[in-house]
Design an enzyme around this catalytic site. Structure first.
Site, mmCIF file in Angstrom:
data_model
loop_
_atom_site.group_PDB
_atom_site.id
_atom_site.type_symbol
_atom_site.label_atom_id
_atom_site.label_comp_id
_atom_site.label_asym_id
_atom_site.label_seq_id
_atom_site.Cartn_x
_atom_site.Cartn_y
_atom_site.Cartn_z
ATOM 1 N N ASP A 54 -29.589 -3.760 -4.845
ATOM 2 C CA ASP A 54 -29.716 -4.248 -6.220
ATOM 3 C C ASP A 54 -30.575 -3.316 -7.067
ATOM 4 O O ASP A 54 -31.657 -2.899 -6.634
ATOM 5 C CB ASP A 54 -30.377 -5.635 -6.244
ATOM 6 C CG ASP A 54 -29.435 -6.758 -5.881
ATOM 7 O OD1 ASP A 54 -28.238 -6.499 -5.674
ATOM 8 O OD2 ASP A 54 -29.906 -7.910 -5.809
ATOM 9 N N ASN A 107 -28.775 -12.898 0.694
ATOM 10 C CA ASN A 107 -29.863 -13.708 0.150
ATOM 11 C C ASN A 107 -29.919 -15.073 0.825
ATOM 12 O O ASN A 107 -30.987 -15.548 1.219
ATOM 13 C CB ASN A 107 -29.692 -13.898 -1.360
ATOM 14 C CG ASN A 107 -29.858 -12.619 -2.148
ATOM 15 O OD1 ASN A 107 -30.478 -11.662 -1.688
ATOM 16 N ND2 ASN A 107 -29.298 -12.591 -3.349
ATOM 17 N N SER A 132 -24.189 -8.533 -15.177
ATOM 18 C CA SER A 132 -24.186 -7.780 -13.924
ATOM 19 C C SER A 132 -22.989 -6.846 -13.851
ATOM 20 O O SER A 132 -21.892 -7.190 -14.293
ATOM 21 C CB SER A 132 -24.159 -8.738 -12.726
ATOM 22 O OG SER A 132 -25.309 -9.542 -12.693
ATOM 23 N N TYR A 133 -23.222 -5.680 -13.292
ATOM 24 C CA TYR A 133 -22.156 -4.735 -12.967
ATOM 25 C C TYR A 133 -22.197 -4.538 -11.451
ATOM 26 O O TYR A 133 -23.274 -4.314 -10.890
ATOM 27 C CB TYR A 133 -22.366 -3.398 -13.680
ATOM 28 C CG TYR A 133 -22.357 -3.502 -15.185
ATOM 29 C CD1 TYR A 133 -21.182 -3.340 -15.905
ATOM 30 C CD2 TYR A 133 -23.533 -3.773 -15.886
ATOM 31 C CE1 TYR A 133 -21.176 -3.436 -17.287
ATOM 32 C CE2 TYR A 133 -23.534 -3.879 -17.268
ATOM 33 C CZ TYR A 133 -22.347 -3.709 -17.960
ATOM 34 O OH TYR A 133 -22.346 -3.815 -19.329
ATOM 35 N N GLN A 135 -20.298 -14.901 -9.394
ATOM 36 C CA GLN A 135 -19.751 -13.995 -10.404
ATOM 37 C C GLN A 135 -18.383 -13.450 -10.024
ATOM 38 O O GLN A 135 -17.719 -12.809 -10.841
ATOM 39 C CB GLN A 135 -20.717 -12.835 -10.683
ATOM 40 C CG GLN A 135 -20.831 -11.812 -9.569
ATOM 41 C CD GLN A 135 -21.995 -12.070 -8.648
ATOM 42 O OE1 GLN A 135 -22.483 -13.194 -8.570
ATOM 43 N NE2 GLN A 135 -22.450 -11.042 -7.958
ATOM 44 N N GLY A 137 -30.268 -23.623 -14.427
ATOM 45 C CA GLY A 137 -31.453 -22.789 -14.582
ATOM 46 C C GLY A 137 -32.708 -23.624 -14.742
ATOM 47 O O GLY A 137 -32.959 -24.561 -13.980
ATOM 48 N N LYS A 138 -33.517 -23.310 -15.761
ATOM 49 C CA LYS A 138 -34.787 -24.007 -15.954
ATOM 50 C C LYS A 138 -34.607 -25.467 -16.354
ATOM 51 O O LYS A 138 -35.573 -26.236 -16.364
ATOM 52 C CB LYS A 138 -35.626 -23.275 -17.004
ATOM 53 C CG LYS A 138 -35.024 -23.273 -18.397
ATOM 54 C CD LYS A 138 -35.908 -22.500 -19.361
ATOM 55 C CE LYS A 138 -35.312 -22.475 -20.769
ATOM 56 N NZ LYS A 138 -36.159 -21.708 -21.713
ATOM 57 N N GLY A 141 -32.767 -27.473 -14.600
ATOM 58 C CA GLY A 141 -32.566 -28.231 -13.375
ATOM 59 C C GLY A 141 -31.139 -28.188 -12.878
ATOM 60 O O GLY A 141 -30.414 -27.205 -13.087
ATOM 61 N N ASP A 157 -29.085 -18.342 -5.360
ATOM 62 C CA ASP A 157 -28.856 -18.182 -3.919
ATOM 63 C C ASP A 157 -29.932 -18.907 -3.115
ATOM 64 O O ASP A 157 -29.643 -19.531 -2.088
ATOM 65 C CB ASP A 157 -28.838 -16.705 -3.536
ATOM 66 C CG ASP A 157 -27.700 -15.943 -4.197
ATOM 67 O OD1 ASP A 157 -26.641 -16.555 -4.451
ATOM 68 O OD2 ASP A 157 -27.872 -14.738 -4.467
#
Length: 309
Positions: free
Chosen positions: A16, A46, A110-111, A166, A220-221, A223, A249
């Site tokens: 990464d 992960n 992300s790539y 993804q 996310g944040k 929940g 993950d």
């Protein structure tokens, strides 16, 4: 063959590059990188590594390149007790590499360079690795390979969780139906679960009727929400977020740790949230993994009781 592993993770092991920006550039423009680190990642790796730190006996099936042999990453996985005997080595290719861009609002782009992972589709189903595991987690990876692994695991009565992540865009409707149809637990962030429902022309209820008795939708944040016979809202544990990469993950690994120990779904979600809260406190997906004791302590501080796991 005896089940000497609790959880097999199938999918990507990757190098990464974690890149932080103030904002994403518009097309045909550039922007300054605030900081960048080269770390270890890949969704399946992960999950296997976090699961191992939490006391699960884990194994990992990924397609890796010649640069993985003798690497610090291989050493880390082996020293963590993860069984990597069924890894697919493509000696003349590079290990998959992710370039993860995060802006100041923690939005991400992300790539992903597939490298050796392009050979997943031609690889044999890892029968021995699946037979030796109690549960199989299908992470980001090749859709056809994941479907084959899932269907073989289902034929053996394994517990199956699925998180296309993804790589969701790579699944045809037919492949998505196959993967969803064999899993017991479906994980995804709210964007991904909504896309899955749209792609399959169903709502959450219809999605559960296709196979997964449990659908976990993360925010996310904000929940997460667990859909089963009941709808369970799980709060995120407030922390100073440095980098959200890998939080999903680690949530899945924490959830499966509690689930495989027989915990109820609310406890599974809360324990998953406790585990994920550590990951966001540092850059990268594997730099701040808690052990079970640390996760239990944070769980207890947040919810006022010690989880029965």
């Amino acid at each position: 063959m005896s089940e000497d592993r609790d959880l097999l993770a199938v999918g990507h092991t990757a190098f990464d590059y974690i890149i932080h920006l103030d904002e994403f550039p518009e097309p045909n423009t550039s922007t300054a990188i605030k900081r960048m680190r080269n770390l270890h990642g890949g969704a399946a790796a992960n999950v296997a590594l976090v699961g191992s730190r939490l006391g699960l006996r884990t194994s990992l099936v990924s397609a890796v390149g010649g640069d993985f042999e003798g690497s610090e990453y291989r050493e880390l996985l082996e020293s963590s007790g993860i069984d990597i005997e069924s890894m697919i080595l493509v000696a003349d290719e590079s290990t998959p590499t992710a370039f993860v861009m995060t802006d100041s609002d923690h939005n991400q782009i992300s790539y992903f360079y597939w490298g050796a992972a392009r050979y997943f589709k031609d690889a044999e189903t890892p029968a021995d690795a699946i037979k030796s595991a109690r549960a199989v987690h299908l992470a980001t990876g090749d859709p056809s390979f994941n479907c084959r692994c899932g269907e073989f695991a289902r034929s053996l009565g394994k517990i199956i969780s699925f998180d296309p992540g993804q790589d969701l865009h790579m699944y045809s409707r037919s492949q998505l139906e196959r993967a969803v149809g064999v899993c017991d637990i479906l994980f995804g962030n709210h964007h991904e679960i909504d896309r899955i429902c749209s792609k399959l022309s169903v709502d959450i209820h219809g999605l559960r009727e296709m196979g997964p008795g449990v659908v976990v939708k993360t925010y996310g944040k904000e929940g997460s929400i667990i859909y089963s016979d009941d709808v369970i809202k799980i709060d995120a544990i407030p922390r100073e977020a440095v980098d959200p990469t890998g939080a999903g993950d680690s949530y899945r690994a924490g959830f499966m740790r509690a689930y495989l120990r027989g915990a109820d779904l609310k406890t599974c979600g809360r324990f998953a949230s406790a585990v994920a809260s550590f990951i966001v406190e540092d850059e990268g997906t594997q730099t701040n993994i808690p052990d079970t004791g640390e996760a239990v302590k944070r769980f207890t501080a947040q919810w006022g009781y010690e989880p029965p796991i």
